[in-house]
Enzyme design. Structure first.
Site, PDB file in Angstrom:
ATOM      1  N   HIS A   1       0.794  -1.231   0.000  1.00 25.12           N
ATOM      2  CA  HIS A   1       0.000   0.000   0.000  1.00 25.12           C
ATOM      3  C   HIS A   1       0.827   1.281   0.000  1.00 25.12           C
ATOM      4  CE1 HIS A   1       0.506  -0.071   4.474  1.00 25.12           C
ATOM      5  NE2 HIS A   1       0.307   1.221   4.384  1.00 25.12           N
TER       6      HIS A   1
ATOM      7  N   GLU B   1       3.485   5.311  -3.440  1.00 28.81           N
ATOM      8  CA  GLU B   1       3.674   6.648  -2.868  1.00 28.81           C
ATOM      9  C   GLU B   1       5.109   6.892  -2.416  1.00 28.81           C
ATOM     10  OE1 GLU B   1       1.768   9.486   0.615  1.00 28.81           O
ATOM     11  OE2 GLU B   1       1.648   7.320   0.809  1.00 28.81           O
ATOM     12  N   ASP B   2       5.729   5.892  -1.780  1.00 32.48           N
ATOM     13  CA  ASP B   2       7.000   6.125  -1.081  1.00 32.48           C
ATOM     14  C   ASP B   2       8.216   5.455  -1.704  1.00 32.48           C
ATOM     15  OD1 ASP B   2       5.643   7.629   0.769  1.00 32.48           O
ATOM     16  OD2 ASP B   2       5.320   5.971   2.148  1.00 32.48           O
TER      17      ASP B   2
END
Length: 715
Positions: A72, A76-77
């Site tokens: 998840h 994004e990271d």
């Protein structure tokens, strides 16, 4: 850290047919992507996605949700992209991971306007796939469990957001255990002294009275055995935050708070639930007004149970929940029960609410208005409040939030009934409209012709639907009065600057200010003081507030040229300062400046070496940038003169005028006007649009007029 074998063991326990290879692949991919990243606690970052996956495995979620939890934070990271995740794990999982990423980026506790828009995005994400929200809730739960590693200010921010948004959301989704844990973890950060005080009092109470929970549980088991009812009985003390909230609601101290223990009885059948209720009420005295039948009237998230409060051992009040095993599964996992497994097979729990239907039911009453206050009001009432069930005289059930009044009841039936309401009877007795309705009451709305909503009703109503309808009605009632007042204010304001408040001028002002409904809506806002007359005048004549500065010489207007390069504006697009520009070089002739969207640039796409990145010098430019307008005007005496005067009032100069077409009723002409910048262009265009005798005006751009290489100005 939980190993991949531990995680697979958790999943296999409820789903022997799990895709072990795909989970291992996701575990390996996530670990690789987060390599070298660490949490605030110093632990490897990947311990967090693994913990989130374990939380969801405990809720018996499907493989796609477990894998989404492991991945998840990758989009994004880390360097992973949507396409990489899609190629390796499929579109379904990639969409889920992307959905969680977008949900993470929503600032649900931001400003009022942005919060409303982000709540809309939250509902969109929930409607597409509720598993996205389940992963986000598990993500927040683990972050709250490990929040001590964060800075104190960040702890407070996350705790408040959890208490205000994520805990109520978990409760509304039926995941009561998660709501209670999130609330308690947030309470530990926000008010540690109060929480510790309650825990200390619990310890003192247990020392004085012994284990009350075990004693009452034993009493209940004996009573059920007497009535030959087989059921599972458990009990516990309520969470510290739950007790604190009751103390605040009832304005009582801990010593006076009696129902601090909760008991749960799980039976084999629905019929046994009611038999248990009878046995409990025969043995202990029921507390009036504390019985709720959520079996015959389930909550919209699927929750079913019988609730009652009785005076137990030594007169202590205890709350009892009675439900079947299937009802218990839904009560524990909420909408997550829709994905539950047994022996590797998806088993349909008849009490689990289909997520799509659930979100639709949750959203159906939300007001469609763009008013942010009204939208947030409706969202929070629909999502975060418990419901009461009341009946019409015909026996129809009306669901309302706790604290609702007869006005809310009337509007829930129909807007017309609500608007005509003059009174109400509850259980046959006439009551004031501000009466708070309770579960099971019968409500009869009294109406009268000619009645209209009163301003005081806004403070009485609690549902977004009722408040929105009342506000809309009040606005319509006052609208004519506000329009009349607004027209007079506009007339005076325009006369003060030597102009007329014509219909076209007002429509142009409304368009400039972004007001839908044009003239009447603008006047209504003007009359109700939502918009000032100065704002209306400046929307058409902004030069009245203009401040002059030092003008930039034409030769210095463009930045990005070499010291010996010269430039000229392209006649095909006629760029002006403030617009994005690019230059095309001509050997021995300098640079021709084009607007970035000029169609003529297509001729140079295969010659990138000739392109020069340019931008305009900041500041006040001279009125030397010619723009051609294509205008259609009325063929009346004095029209052209008024147009020339208008342009002059905007401090612009007409450098050329060509008639393109002459008809008995109109002229079409090309008008060359010398302007400073794009703002000056906008002002001239707006002033001309407001002129009654101007039928149309557009900026004339001709891509066929390729930039000729001629004399250029020295740079």
């Amino acid at each position: 850290m939980t190993t991949v074998d531990d995680l697979i063991g958790l999943v296999r326990a409820y789903n022997p047919r799990t895709n072990e290879k795909l989970i291992r692949d996701a575990f390996s991919f996530g670990e690789e992507m987060h390599q070298g990243q660490f949490r605030h606690s110093g632990e490897p970052y990947f311990t967090h996605p693994v913990a989130v996956a374990a939380i969801l495995a405990e809720q018996q979620m499907d493989d796609a949700t477990i894998i989404t939890a492991l991945l998840h934070d990758t989009i994004e990271d880390t360097k992973a992209s949507f396409s990489v995740v899609e190629k390796r794990f499929g579109r379904d999982i990639a969409d889920l991971v992307d959905g969680v990423t977008k949900l993470t980026n929503l600032q649900l506790s931001s400003t009022q306007t942005k919060q409303a828009e982000n709540f809309r995005k939250l509902f969109i994400a929930m409607s597409r796939d509720l598993r996205v929200t389940l992963v986000k809730l598990a993500d927040r739960l683990h972050n709250m469990r490990t929040i001590k590693a964060m800075r104190p200010d960040k702890q407070g921010q996350k705790a408040r957001e959890t208490m205000d948004i994520y805990a109520p959301l978990a409760g509304r989704m039926g995941m009561q255990w998660m709501r209670e844990e999130l609330e308690d973890l947030a309470f530990r950060v926000l008010n540690p002294e109060a929480r510790n005080s309650i825990i200390r009092r619990f310890i003192t109470l247990q020392r004085e009275t012994g284990d009350v929970v075990e004693k009452i549980t034993a009493d209940m088991r004996i009573e059920l055995e007497k009535n030959d009812i087989r059921a599972e009985v458990t009990g516990r003390a309520k969470k510290p935050y739950s007790i604190w909230r009751k103390m605040q609601e009832k304005d009582q101290g801990f010593s006076r708070l009696s129902d601090i223990y909760g008991f749960r009885i799980i039976t084999a059948t629905e019929a046994d639930c009611y038999r248990v209720l009878g046995a409990i009420h025969q043995r202990w005295r029921a507390v009036p007004g504390r019985f709720k039948d959520y079996i015959s009237q389930p909550k919209s998230n699927g929750y079913r149970s019988l609730h009652t409060t009785v005076s137990g051992r030594d007169g202590k009040r205890v709350e009892v929940q009675i439900r079947t095993r299937e009802m218990h599964e839904v009560a524990e996992t909420g909408v997550a029960a829709h994905w539950s497994y047994k022996n590797g097979e998806r088993v349909e729990n008849r009490f689990a609410v289909d997520p799509v239907r659930w979100v639709t039911a949750l959203s159906e009453r939300l007001d469609e208005s763009h008013d942010h206050d009204e939208f947030l009001e409706a969202v929070k009432l629909e999502m975060y409040q418990d419901q009461v069930f009341c009946f019409t005289p015909k026996g129809d059930v009306i669901k309302l939030p706790r604290g609702a009044t007869p006005i809310d009841f009337a509007y829930a039936i129909h807007t017309r009934i609500g608007a005509a309401c003059v009174g109400a009877k509850v259980d046959g007795l006439r009551v004031p409209l501000w009466t708070r309705l309770k579960n099971g009451q019968s409500v009869d709305i009294i109406t009268a012709e000619g009645q209209t909503p009163q301003a005081t009703w806004i403070d009485i109503a609690v549902t977004g639907r009722a408040k929105s309808a009342i506000r809309r009605s009040l606005r319509e009632e006052d609208r004519e009065r506000f329009i009349k007042l607004g027209r007079e204010l506009a007339r005076v304001a325009f006369e003060n600057v030597g102009k007329k408040a014509t219909t076209k001028a007002l429509r142009t002002a409304a368009k400039t200010l972004g007001i839908e409904g044009e003239e009447d809506e603008l006047l209504a806002r003007l009359g109700s003081a939502e918009t000032t007359s100065r704002e209306v005048v400046l929307a058409i004549y902004p030069e009245l507030a203009e401040r002059k500065g030092e003008e930039i010489e034409e030769a210095r207007a463009v930045i990005g040229l070499d010291i010996d390069q010269v430039h000229r504006r392209a006649p095909c697009c006629q760029p002006v300062p403030g617009e994005r520009i690019v230059g095309i070089t001509f050997r021995g002739q300098g640079v021709v400046v084009h607007a970035i969207d000029c169609a003529a640039l297509a001729d140079y796409e295969d010659q990138p070496e000739r392109w020069v990145d340019l931008h305009w010098q900041e500041g006040t430019h001279k009125s030397v940038n010619t723009v051609t307008f294509d205008m259609t005007i009325s063929n009346d005496a004095g029209v052209l003169g008024r147009i020339c005067t208008l342009i002059g009032e905007q401090k612009a100069n007409i450098s050329d005028l060509t008639f393109v077409d002459r008809k008995p009723d109109f002229y079409r002409l090309f008008l060359d006007v010398d302007l400073r910048d794009v703002e000056h262009l906008h002002r001239v265009t707006t002033a001309l649009e407001a002129e009654t005798n101007v039928s149309s005006i557009i900026r004339h751009r001709d891509p066929q007029r390729a930039a000729s290489v001629g004399e250029v100005s020295k740079a």
